[in-house]
Scaffold this motif. Structure first.
Motif, PDB file in Angstrom:
ATOM      1  N   THR A 103      36.308   6.908  42.806  1.00  0.00           N
ATOM      2  CA  THR A 103      37.317   7.625  43.567  1.00  0.00           C
ATOM      3  C   THR A 103      36.760   8.923  44.123  1.00  0.00           C
ATOM      4  OG1 THR A 103      39.002   6.738  42.085  1.00  0.00           O
ATOM      5  CG2 THR A 103      39.642   8.585  43.495  1.00  0.00           C
ATOM      6  N   GLN A 104      36.084   9.694  43.277  1.00  0.00           N
ATOM      7  CA  GLN A 104      35.594  10.986  43.708  1.00  0.00           C
ATOM      8  C   GLN A 104      34.501  10.860  44.760  1.00  0.00           C
ATOM      9  OE1 GLN A 104      34.558  12.677  39.907  1.00  0.00           O
ATOM     10  NE2 GLN A 104      36.553  13.633  39.678  1.00  0.00           N
ATOM     11  N   SER A 105      33.716   9.801  44.674  1.00  0.00           N
ATOM     12  CA  SER A 105      32.635   9.634  45.638  1.00  0.00           C
ATOM     13  C   SER A 105      33.149   9.135  46.978  1.00  0.00           C
ATOM     14  CB  SER A 105      31.588   8.662  45.100  1.00  0.00           C
ATOM     15  OG  SER A 105      32.134   7.374  44.967  1.00  0.00           O
ATOM     16  N   THR A 106      34.270   8.358  46.956  1.00  0.00           N
ATOM     17  CA  THR A 106      34.779   7.804  48.206  1.00  0.00           C
ATOM     18  C   THR A 106      35.819   8.713  48.856  1.00  0.00           C
ATOM     19  OG1 THR A 106      36.421   6.554  46.947  1.00  0.00           O
ATOM     20  CG2 THR A 106      34.383   5.418  47.518  1.00  0.00           C
ATOM     21  N   ALA A 107      36.438   9.604  48.102  1.00  0.00           N
ATOM     22  CA  ALA A 107      37.395  10.538  48.687  1.00  0.00           C
ATOM     23  C   ALA A 107      36.601  11.568  49.475  1.00  0.00           C
ATOM     24  CB  ALA A 107      38.219  11.213  47.589  1.00  0.00           C
ATOM     25  N   ASN A 108      36.705  11.517  50.795  1.00  0.00           N
ATOM     26  CA  ASN A 108      35.878  12.359  51.645  1.00  0.00           C
ATOM     27  C   ASN A 108      36.578  13.680  51.915  1.00  0.00           C
ATOM     28  OD1 ASN A 108      34.056  13.403  53.396  1.00  0.00           O
ATOM     29  ND2 ASN A 108      34.251  11.813  54.948  1.00  0.00           N
ATOM     30  N   PHE A 109      36.087  14.742  51.297  1.00  0.00           N
ATOM     31  CA  PHE A 109      36.665  16.059  51.488  1.00  0.00           C
ATOM     32  C   PHE A 109      35.880  16.870  52.523  1.00  0.00           C
ATOM     33  CE2 PHE A 109      37.999  15.881  46.739  1.00  0.00           C
ATOM     34  CZ  PHE A 109      39.001  14.977  47.062  1.00  0.00           C
ATOM     35  N   THR A 110      34.882  16.278  53.149  1.00  0.00           N
ATOM     36  CA  THR A 110      33.998  17.004  54.061  1.00  0.00           C
ATOM     37  C   THR A 110      34.493  16.899  55.499  1.00  0.00           C
ATOM     38  OG1 THR A 110      32.098  16.558  52.637  1.00  0.00           O
ATOM     39  CG2 THR A 110      31.631  17.223  54.903  1.00  0.00           C
ATOM     40  N   CYS A 111      34.583  18.029  56.173  1.00  0.00           N
ATOM     41  CA  CYS A 111      34.995  18.054  57.577  1.00  0.00           C
ATOM     42  C   CYS A 111      33.857  17.491  58.433  1.00  0.00           C
ATOM     43  CB  CYS A 111      35.312  19.481  57.998  1.00  0.00           C
ATOM     44  SG  CYS A 111      35.603  19.663  59.790  1.00  0.00           S
TER      45      CYS A 111
ATOM     46  N   HIS B 259      42.096  10.282  61.309  1.00  0.00           N
ATOM     47  CA  HIS B 259      40.968  11.029  60.767  1.00  0.00           C
ATOM     48  C   HIS B 259      41.355  12.486  60.496  1.00  0.00           C
ATOM     49  CE1 HIS B 259      38.470   7.725  62.774  1.00  0.00           C
ATOM     50  NE2 HIS B 259      38.345   7.586  61.475  1.00  0.00           N
ATOM     51  N   THR B 260      40.627  13.107  59.569  1.00  0.00           N
ATOM     52  CA  THR B 260      40.985  14.431  59.074  1.00  0.00           C
ATOM     53  C   THR B 260      39.862  15.431  59.337  1.00  0.00           C
ATOM     54  OG1 THR B 260      42.253  13.345  57.322  1.00  0.00           O
ATOM     55  CG2 THR B 260      41.841  15.699  57.068  1.00  0.00           C
ATOM     56  N   TYR B 261      40.251  16.683  59.620  1.00  0.00           N
ATOM     57  CA  TYR B 261      39.293  17.743  59.922  1.00  0.00           C
ATOM     58  C   TYR B 261      39.820  19.072  59.371  1.00  0.00           C
ATOM     59  CZ  TYR B 261      40.058  14.439  63.787  1.00  0.00           C
ATOM     60  OH  TYR B 261      40.363  13.332  64.524  1.00  0.00           O
ATOM     61  N   GLU B 262      38.935  20.071  59.302  1.00  0.00           N
ATOM     62  CA  GLU B 262      39.366  21.428  58.982  1.00  0.00           C
ATOM     63  C   GLU B 262      40.141  21.966  60.183  1.00  0.00           C
ATOM     64  OE1 GLU B 262      40.282  24.754  57.173  1.00  0.00           O
ATOM     65  OE2 GLU B 262      39.115  23.188  56.141  1.00  0.00           O
ATOM     66  N   ARG B 263      41.343  22.517  59.925  1.00  0.00           N
ATOM     67  CA  ARG B 263      42.240  22.920  61.017  1.00  0.00           C
ATOM     68  C   ARG B 263      41.565  23.870  62.009  1.00  0.00           C
ATOM     69  NH1 ARG B 263      47.569  23.283  62.342  1.00  0.00           N
ATOM     70  NH2 ARG B 263      48.329  22.473  60.353  1.00  0.00           N
ATOM     71  N   GLU B 264      40.977  24.946  61.525  1.00  0.00           N
ATOM     72  CA  GLU B 264      40.406  25.946  62.429  1.00  0.00           C
ATOM     73  C   GLU B 264      39.306  25.348  63.303  1.00  0.00           C
ATOM     74  OE1 GLU B 264      38.316  30.399  62.301  1.00  0.00           O
ATOM     75  OE2 GLU B 264      38.839  29.352  60.447  1.00  0.00           O
ATOM     76  N   ALA B 265      38.465  24.487  62.701  1.00  0.00           N
ATOM     77  CA  ALA B 265      37.335  23.918  63.438  1.00  0.00           C
ATOM     78  C   ALA B 265      37.792  22.985  64.549  1.00  0.00           C
ATOM     79  CB  ALA B 265      36.408  23.186  62.470  1.00  0.00           C
ATOM     80  N   ILE B 266      38.743  22.097  64.251  1.00  0.00           N
ATOM     81  CA  ILE B 266      39.173  21.133  65.260  1.00  0.00           C
ATOM     82  C   ILE B 266      39.992  21.805  66.350  1.00  0.00           C
ATOM     83  CG2 ILE B 266      41.262  20.454  64.015  1.00  0.00           C
ATOM     84  CD1 ILE B 266      38.969  18.212  66.202  1.00  0.00           C
TER      85      ILE B 266
END
Length: 240
Positions: free
Chosen positions: A155-163, A181-188
């Motif tokens: 779970t921890q390896s597949t849960a992608n927390f990286t922007c 898809h998910t991103y860091e708010r400020e960056a996107i």
């Protein structure tokens, strides 16, 4: 030569339908986030264990929908690629071809596989961790999870927390409603605004995504991922 009957559809029509299917993916993701939030709120507010268990059943239903939708999208994409590559003289019945390909993708589906899907594993881990933090006794199934280090590691390896933009762990994750898809708010938001100031469209920065026209209005907070990131941080700090 096959006639252009009602059952025959063009590759362009099929490709256009993919955007609608991907919108459905975003709705499923939102449903999973809401279900996770409800389950965690029930635990935090002393809700009945049976109600929390019912949220697990809902998550499995969402996982099945997500699996079936992903397989259908893959079947559509595979069929369109094949028709374009082969360029048959007769107009093919794409609806039938997609259905055949989709059925072949579904053959290995099992209920047990759903319980090993990334998002369901993450849901179970969040439930278990919150119960542990609150000193709530674990049920037999949760106890088995606590001892199952291999599943937790997956779970921890597949849960992608990286922007995908900053390549750093996200702090304030937002999700694209169109592609999920998910991103860091400020960056996107900076990326979108910069491209729009130049009167240019922006593609989703996640590798392999074909969404080519993003807008700030497409972004919504990814509350489930934010909870998961916070839980992981607390775990890391407690081990120091």
């Amino acid at each position: 030569m096959a006639s252009h009957g009602a059952s025959l559809i063009s590759t362009s029509a099929v490709e256009n339908s993919l955007s609608s299917l991907r919108n459905c993916q975003a709705y499923i993701d939102t449903g999973m986030e809401i279900t996770t939030g409800v389950a965690l709120d029930l635990i935090q507010n002393g809700g009945d264990a049976a109600d929390v268990d019912s949220m697990e059943s809902v998550m499995l239903e969402y996982a099945a929908l997500n699996r079936d939708l992903n397989q259908y999208i893959s079947a559509v994409e595979e069929t369109v690629r094949k028709v374009k590559r082969d360029q048959p003289e007769d107009v093919p019945d794409l609806r039938q071809l997609v259905h055949q390909t989709y059925n072949s993708h579904r053959k290995p589906n099992t209920d047990e596989a759903l319980k090993k899907s990334n998002k369901f594993l993450l849901f179970k881990e969040q439930i278990r961790d919150l119960r542990k933090q609150m000193g709530i006794s674990q049920g037999p199934e949760d106890g088995a999870w606590e001892d199952d280090d291999e599943e937790i590691a997956v779970t921890q390896s597949t849960a992608n927390f990286t922007c995908p933009i900053t390549q750093m762990e996200m702090v304030n994750p937002v999700k694209n409603k169109v592609c999920g898809h998910t991103y860091e708010r400020e960056a996107i938001e900076k990326m979108i605004q910069s491209r729009h100031q130049k009167n240019k469209n922006i593609r989703c920065p996640t590798l392999g995504c074909d969404v080519s026209d993003m807008n700030v209005s497409d972004l919504v907070p990814d509350t489930s991922l934010k909870r998961a990131i916070d839980i992981q941080k607390r775990q890391s700090q407690s081990k120091q």
